[in-house]
Design a protein around this motif. Sequence first.
Motif, mmCIF file in Angstrom:
data_model
loop_
_atom_site.group_PDB
_atom_site.id
_atom_site.type_symbol
_atom_site.label_atom_id
_atom_site.label_comp_id
_atom_site.label_asym_id
_atom_site.label_seq_id
_atom_site.Cartn_x
_atom_site.Cartn_y
_atom_site.Cartn_z
ATOM 1 N N ILE A 33 44.437 44.808 31.925
ATOM 2 C CA ILE A 33 45.784 44.410 31.498
ATOM 3 C C ILE A 33 46.701 44.294 32.705
ATOM 4 O O ILE A 33 47.436 43.315 32.863
ATOM 5 C CB ILE A 33 46.332 45.442 30.489
ATOM 6 N N ILE A 34 46.628 45.304 33.589
ATOM 7 C CA ILE A 34 47.529 45.318 34.744
ATOM 8 C C ILE A 34 47.223 44.146 35.668
ATOM 9 O O ILE A 34 48.116 43.396 36.066
ATOM 10 C CB ILE A 34 47.405 46.650 35.496
ATOM 11 N N LEU A 35 45.920 43.972 35.995
ATOM 12 C CA LEU A 35 45.575 42.920 36.952
ATOM 13 C C LEU A 35 45.915 41.546 36.389
ATOM 14 O O LEU A 35 46.437 40.681 37.102
ATOM 15 C CB LEU A 35 44.093 43.009 37.323
ATOM 16 N N GLU B 74 52.704 50.343 40.327
ATOM 17 C CA GLU B 74 52.158 48.981 40.362
ATOM 18 C C GLU B 74 52.043 48.481 41.798
ATOM 19 O O GLU B 74 51.071 47.824 42.159
ATOM 20 C CB GLU B 74 53.043 48.045 39.544
ATOM 21 N N ALA C 262 49.524 36.981 36.131
ATOM 22 C CA ALA C 262 50.391 36.113 35.323
ATOM 23 C C ALA C 262 51.791 36.070 35.908
ATOM 24 O O ALA C 262 52.420 35.007 35.983
ATOM 25 C CB ALA C 262 50.439 36.624 33.877
ATOM 26 N N ARG C 263 52.252 37.227 36.369
ATOM 27 C CA ARG C 263 53.606 37.255 36.928
ATOM 28 C C ARG C 263 53.666 36.447 38.229
ATOM 29 O O ARG C 263 54.618 35.706 38.468
ATOM 30 C CB ARG C 263 54.041 38.689 37.184
ATOM 31 N N GLY D 285 48.201 40.984 34.136
ATOM 32 C CA GLY D 285 49.662 40.902 34.091
ATOM 33 C C GLY D 285 50.258 40.552 35.438
ATOM 34 O O GLY D 285 51.143 39.703 35.541
ATOM 35 N N VAL D 286 49.732 41.195 36.484
ATOM 36 C CA VAL D 286 50.239 40.922 37.833
ATOM 37 C C VAL D 286 49.966 39.468 38.206
ATOM 38 O O VAL D 286 50.829 38.776 38.752
ATOM 39 C CB VAL D 286 49.589 41.889 38.853
ATOM 40 N N HIS E 71 53.136 46.139 31.101
ATOM 41 C CA HIS E 71 52.648 44.756 31.081
ATOM 42 C C HIS E 71 52.473 44.251 29.664
ATOM 43 O O HIS E 71 52.662 43.075 29.390
ATOM 44 C CB HIS E 71 51.339 44.647 31.858
ATOM 45 N N VAL F 212 51.888 51.691 33.541
ATOM 46 C CA VAL F 212 51.970 50.318 34.055
ATOM 47 C C VAL F 212 51.391 49.329 33.046
ATOM 48 O O VAL F 212 51.967 48.267 32.797
ATOM 49 C CB VAL F 212 51.231 50.195 35.414
ATOM 50 N N ALA F 213 50.247 49.727 32.436
ATOM 51 C CA ALA F 213 49.614 48.833 31.453
ATOM 52 C C ALA F 213 50.548 48.599 30.268
ATOM 53 O O ALA F 213 50.667 47.477 29.765
ATOM 54 C CB ALA F 213 48.295 49.435 30.979
ATOM 55 N N GLY G 60 55.781 41.903 29.196
ATOM 56 C CA GLY G 60 55.267 40.618 29.638
ATOM 57 C C GLY G 60 55.349 40.475 31.140
ATOM 58 O O GLY G 60 54.857 41.318 31.873
ATOM 59 N N THR G 61 56.013 39.427 31.589
ATOM 60 C CA THR G 61 56.020 39.148 33.027
ATOM 61 C C THR G 61 57.269 39.656 33.730
ATOM 62 O O THR G 61 57.535 39.280 34.852
ATOM 63 C CB THR G 61 55.876 37.643 33.261
#
Lengths: 165, 384
Positions: A32-34, B178, A39-40, A36-37, B162, B158-159, B166-167
Amino acid sequence: MELFTPDFGLVFWMFVAFAILFIALYKWGWPIILKGVEARADLIDKGVEYAQNAKEQLDNARQEADKYIADARHREADILREADKMKTQIIEEAREAARAEAKKVMDAAKVSIDQERKQAEQELRNQVSAFALAVADKVVRNEMSDEKAQKRLVDTLINEMEKNN
Amino acid sequence: MSKIFRIFLIAVMMTVGSLAAYSIAGSENAVDVAVDNRQDEKEDPAKIDPKAIIFEHLGDGYGWEVPFNHHMRIPLPVIVFGKTGLHCFSSSHITHGQTYTDGSVSFKIAGDDSKYNGKVVEILPDGTEYRPWDISITKNVCALFISILLVMWAVFSVARWHKRMGTKAPRKVVGAIEALITFIYDGVITPTLGKRSAKFAPYLLTVFFFILFMNLMGLIVVFPGGANLTGNIAVTLVLSVLTFLVTNLFGTKHYWKEVFWPDVPLWLKFPLPIMPVIEIFGVFTKPAALTVRLFANMMGGHMIVIVLTLLIFIFAAMGPVVIGATTVVSVLFSIFMLLIDVLVSFIQAYVFTMLSTLFIAFGQEEGEHNKHEANHKLDPAEAA
């Protein structure tokens, strides 16, 4: 030395704990984090690109607007000049028309004055002749009151007629 | 100027404070501050045994000490699987050397004379000690669980961000964690593993955060921390064995070819397999180096701080002036060493992750072209 011999219990719990931690994070953490990062980062890249495009378009639009404004100014000046010209022309035409009209009126007046004068002259002549006749009538009547005079006149007249013939 | 004055003031206060403590302790004729309870039972309570204290702090224990009280231990469950099956009881029954009888079986912590010194042993009917399979929740295991929970909290925060935001960019703690994640992922994992990084990133990131949190928790001297966890060879051994397994189980055909039939002149590998032997040896020395590096660094840091603190009590016998001076110097050095240890905690977690990444990348080689790149990247690892 105790420090350098791994203890079975700790090794066991270490394996168990690490396995739990790894599975939990593998399932609900890292992806999810990777993602999300990532995507951002994509979003930011897109945003920057969009902003650059927008700036370019804005610059273009400004140039275009400037062009339009200059064009409009030019046209405005043209129109004003045209209007000025038209104005003088219209005034000139109006003046011309007024002059023609005035002349026509004067002419008509002159004609009518002439007619009036002729008429007046005619009338005067008629009246003068009437007067003259009336005077003559009176004179004649006075002169012709006795027979001798009448006879003399007739004689004269016949003589004149004879002479004329 | 005012800063220097303030430091001076603190130094004076520390000296005076330690003198006061000394005089109180002197009047009670017992300098037993920070002295283990086992020392209390000896004849001369003023005499301290630095070696025992150091090893007690570096090692594991069945209870967890609390500050300002040397008899109280936070009780932890003891789980042993002995000759008579599974036994589960609180460590408070045995922490002070007592014998605890669970059903028909007696347990105690073995004394100095036993070869199982400090471990729970089962006392057999004939009086001999038997070491059962011991999976007790000891101090280190408890600290391990606390670290695991902290890592989960850190990563899941952090998850969760996200998932929910979202972004949007995270701030404060979530942002810091993060940043650390991306520091490792973009700074260590992707440059080395390239397109394979997504496959191995979960393992490597977990290892990094796990080690970092264990290291940092070890630096907190009171209850939730203070366990010398990464300075324990069992923990580092497990971690490097996992790296070893990941490296070799996912190793490519090319990697194994390089191990058993390396690209060297024939005479180096044919009649006498010199290079293959070296390569096979290398397969095992890499995780061994990982184990020892982390273990030695963290244990060394803990040991230095403990020794510096103990100096105060060792020099206590020499009079008030010496104890005052030693206190100032020791405390300043301890603070300095602890600050260095904060740095070392991070560096060691980073180095372990980086080397694991390199070893895994080494096992992922395919063909000639990639090999040279990987070799080039491996050089700094050898230096480290």
